[in-house]
Design an enzyme around this catalytic site. Structure first.
Site: not given
Ligand SMILES: Cc1cc2nc3c(=O)[nH]c(=O)nc-3n(C[C@H](O)[C@H](O)[C@H](O)COP(=O)(O)OP(=O)(O)OC[C@H]3O[C@@H](n4cnc5c(N)ncnc54)[C@H](O)[C@@H]3O)c2cc1C
Length: 385
Positions: A132, A248
């Site tokens: 979610g 990242e």
């Protein structure tokens, strides 16, 4: 890739060594690993043996003591192996999870985990996304409740790379409430080892591309994490993650671009060889111009990625530049993939041609590690709009 001004002689030496290793020991295996849906343990240990799992980690912990640009070189060269999944798995370990241990780990945590992380015995995964909550990190619902000397972890994680066969998971969970003004407060990071009750890989996910990297759904059901496995400061998980995201995202841009450069090289080789209407396709002006345009897009994106990487390596503020680099590089790489397949004609649609695999792999890059829409949002916030 070019970029002499960015990389030192030492970086170029490293590049040569990694390129030779990739050509000899990785590329010949990728078809088998893509089919298996994972990379073998022996490969991780080989990476460890060669010192490639700790290029910019401190020497005191067994790393090579290099800089972030060494990792960029690793990313560029791994991405040339013609399997996005192999490169992604490796870089999730080296750049998207384990650096948090160096940055936020206690001395005891570093001593406990780093030797095995650097030798390739322990494979790392980063577990933030939930069914979610993806782009909206503040909506994370996995809870970690403190009970005496441990936390009890309950919740689900999804799309976790290295999650099926990993050993050490960097898990984000809610330890306290968010407030209306500060939605990101109350998150914390934990080091979670597999193998104890209350933690299971609930699903191995089947996906479009990146097939050599395994992807998991994880379930935590009352899993007891020792309090000493809290990574960094309780409640500051979001701020800690946000700091690491620049590394990242730069790496995702690097992987996308280097894979695209390889796909363009493959396409040029194909155009020179393929005969149609009595001459090689490479003689057709319309195709030459297409390739020239793609090469130009790649070069522009590469310069922006190198600029962002240099800022990050120097420890400078670079959220705007990294977001721009991630956005441009991943969108350009997708454009290159589209045309690389088109320029191969029917063969581009066949599994035996690497551009087919690249086309599937590269689709991930505008989604993972912050979507293009989120990148535009971050950039827009930094413009006088
Ligand atoms: C193969 C694969 C590997 C992955 N590996 C990892 C991993 O190792 N660890 C990990 O934690 N996660 C991982 N992810 C998760 C990845 O980072 C998320 O999928 C990504 O952040 C998007 O989140 P979501 O899928 O929930 O999409 P959503 O957030 O639901 O977004 C759906 C769409 O809505 C758009 N959108 C959402 N919010 C906004 C907004 N505010 N404005 C405009 N548009 C918006 C998005 O851009 C997207 O197009 C991986 C995903 C994949 C597919």
């Amino acid at each position: 890739m070019g970029g002499q001004a960015v990389f030192s002689g030492e970086h170029e030496q490293l590049r040569k060594a990694v390129r030779a290793f990739v050509e000899k020991e990785v590329t010949p295996c990728v078809a088998a690993w893509e089919t298996a849906g994972r990379i073998p343990r022996t490969f991780w240990r080989r990476l460890g043996e060669l010192g490639l799992l700790g290029l910019d980690f401190p020497v005191a912990y067994g790393g090579s003591g290099g800089d972030f640009l060494s990792s960029v070189v690793l990313g560029e060269e791994m991405a040339r192996c013609r399997s996005g999944g192999v490169a992604f798995s490796v870089l999730v370990h080296t750049d998207m999870s384990s650096p948090w241990l160096v940055r936020y780990g206690t001395e005891a945590q570093k001593r406990r985990y780093l030797p095995r992380v650097l030798s390739g015995e322990t494979v790392c995964a980063l577990a933030i996304t939930e069914p979610g909550a993806g782009s909206d990190m503040a909506a994370l619902a996995t809870r970690a409740e403190r009970r005496g000397d441990h936390y009890v972890l309950t919740g689900r994680k999804i799309f976790i790379t290295n999650g099926v066969h990993g050993d050490l998971y960097f898990v984000a969970a809610r330890t306290g409430p968010a407030t209306a003004e500060r939605r990101h407060d109350g998150l914390s990071m934990f080091l979670v080892e597999r193998g104890l009750p209350g933690f299971e890989v609930s699903r191995t996910l089947d996906k479009m591309g990146m097939r050599a990297s395994d992807t998991a759904e994880l379930a935590f059901d009352g899993y007891a994490v020792p309090a000493e496995s809290l990574l960094g400061v309780e409640g500051r998980g979001f701020q800690q993650l946000a700091a690491g995201l620049q590394r990242e995202r730069t790496m995702v841009a690097v992987l996308a671009l280097s894979g695209a450069a390889q796909a363009l090289e493959d396409t040029i080789a194909y155009l020179r060889e393929r005969q149609a209407f009595g001459e090689p396709l490479a003689a057709r002006q319309v195709l030459r111009h297409r390739v020239a345009e793609l090469a130009t897009d790649l070069e522009a994106a590469r310069q922006l990625v190198y600029h962002a990487a240099r800022l990050h390596a120097a420890g400078e503020e670079c959220v705007r530049e990294v977001s721009m680099a991630k956005l441009l590089a991943t969108e350009v790489a997708n454009r290159v993939a589209y045309h690389a397949v088109q320029l191969h004609g029917g063969y581009g649609y066949m599994r035996e041609f690497p551009v087919e695999g690249f086309f599937r792999d590269v689709r991930l890059w505008t989604i993972a590690s912050g979507t293009s829409e989120i990148m535009r949002e971050i950039i827009a916030k930094r413009l006088p709009l």
